[in-house]
Enzyme design. Sequence first.
Site, PDB file in Angstrom:
ATOM      1  N   ILE A 180       0.796  -1.198  -0.146  1.00 39.82           N
ATOM      2  CA  ILE A 180      -0.055  -0.075  -0.101  1.00 39.82           C
ATOM      3  C   ILE A 180       0.751   1.212  -0.030  1.00 39.82           C
ATOM      4  O   ILE A 180       1.976   1.165   0.489  1.00 39.82           O
ATOM      5  CB  ILE A 180      -0.831   0.051   1.273  1.00 39.82           C
ATOM      6  CG1 ILE A 180      -0.179   0.256   2.729  1.00 39.82           C
ATOM      7  CG2 ILE A 180      -2.037  -1.221   1.043  1.00 39.82           C
ATOM      8  CD1 ILE A 180      -1.247   0.437   3.757  1.00 39.82           C
ATOM      9  N   CYS A 181       0.295   2.298  -0.518  1.00 39.85           N
ATOM     10  CA  CYS A 181       1.051   3.558  -0.805  1.00 39.85           C
ATOM     11  C   CYS A 181       0.511   4.486   0.230  1.00 39.85           C
ATOM     12  O   CYS A 181      -0.528   4.923   0.427  1.00 39.85           O
ATOM     13  CB  CYS A 181       0.745   3.980  -2.197  1.00 39.85           C
ATOM     14  SG  CYS A 181       0.948   5.721  -2.546  1.00 39.85           S
TER      15      CYS A 181
END
Lengths: 171, 373
Positions: A115-116
């Site tokens: 995930i960013c």
Amino acid sequence: MADEATRRAVSQIPLLKTHAGPRDRALWPQRLKEEYQALIHFVEQNKAADNDWFRLESNADGTRWTGTCWFIHELLRYEFRLEFDVPVTYPDTAPEVAVPELDGKTAKMYRGGKICLTEHFAPLWARNAPRFGLAHLMALGLGPWLAVEVPDLISKGHVIHKEQQREAAAE
Amino acid sequence: MATVEELKLRVRELENELIKCKQKQSAAEDAQSQELHRPKIDKMSAEVVDSNPYSRLMALKRMGIVDDYELLLFDYDKVELANMNRLFFQPHQAGLSKVEAAEHTLRNINPDVSFETHNYNITTMENFTHFMERISQGGLEDGKPVDLVLSCVDNFEARMAINTACNELGQIWMESGVSENAVSGHIQLIIPGETACFACAPPLVVAANIDEKTLKREGVCAASLPTTMGVVAGILVQNVLKYLLKFGTVSYYLGYNAMQDFFPTMAMKANPQCNDRYCRKQQEEYKKKEAERPKVEVVEVEEEVVHEDNEWGIELVSEVSDAELQAASGSVPDLPEGITVAYTIPAESPASGETVEETEQSLEELMAQMRKL
Ligand SMILES: [Zn+2]
């Protein structure tokens, strides 16, 4: 930064004391105990607030973590597998949390389903290292990410509720 | 009707088959083009003739620009090739690991280079140990360390892992990177104990002079511009050649602001308060070595400029351009124009509140308790 509710939740998570990463043979077991203590505290706190949303467990040496997280959207529960490795530079750098089954479904993800996180996360983590632990990572990293991404993925039809999926398959 | 799981399995089978086909095809192509490629050269010729692939390099030597080329053939093994200029890969390589594909392409370009590839994440425990071992033992001459480590990674964790390894081993390395908005980049030479390591200061950023408020971040993680990557990769390799072949001035830090075509430079000393204890240890050793070094000639020592409002413990060693230094009379900024830090870290941790309590429970008991929740 994170919203008021997140901030309040984070402020209740106990801070960790031992500055040690997985390469520190002598102190890592102590750090790992603190990680579990903080995680247990956080999950119990979430349960009490009727906001239970993840489970995590590790391998014996605490370097690989797996679990599930879930998100309630319009009364339906969407559950996802999550996983990460504790990097050798932990706790100076945070682990990269991955939700593999969402890989390729959102632009807010790096390859492999990592995930960013928002631009706020890195400074926050750096400023609070080594006192932040995995519970803080869940609260400040994965939690806000799910809250933004899951409703968006559902509205775009990239995430379909498991039961609806089953019904569709049966047709 | 087949279930989703069955169909998924079938897709995977077909994908694997496709990869195998592609590999076979490219192997066949290789064999075919073998005649077009020259064989490996054992000893480099100094002749400046067209049949010598190194003749242009020899010309550089004759011109007096290069005076030592012995280290030209260095091995690539520790370079993380992930997310290097993607133009480099070819469609038929899809499905191969990036290191494998890169080796394949590079070997065709220059058969004289020895390659060793490792397709793994360097930040995990097991791989990191191996990574350290290869840096310290994987030189061309077996058992010797590599000449230089190049960091071409795309995330903070991996940079910190390389930093940790190089500080522990005293390995000189060069860091490189492109910003998430793809319009700026940098390269940095790190000599453990001497110049600032990656943990000596908060991450440095090259200001691209974009108003952060107008920057739309929602919806994407990171942009990518192969041209910016290409420019930064070119600057990095140029610096590598200068360092290995000993010509010109090797840059300690060189930024690239693609918006204004501005290239800020600077040099930074290691921070005595660095978080990395091996960095501090290397600094001690560097100091000792410096003190022991016989002073053959009188070296003019420039007065150290330490700024009072130096929040980050950053000390400028010197401006890379002497002319710039002379022109900039008066106060020198802590960081030259165009370079800033991604964030600052206060001396005191802002986190306040309860800490975990002492517990009688064992780790196993805590693990069991977590599982039962
Ligand atoms: Zn340092």
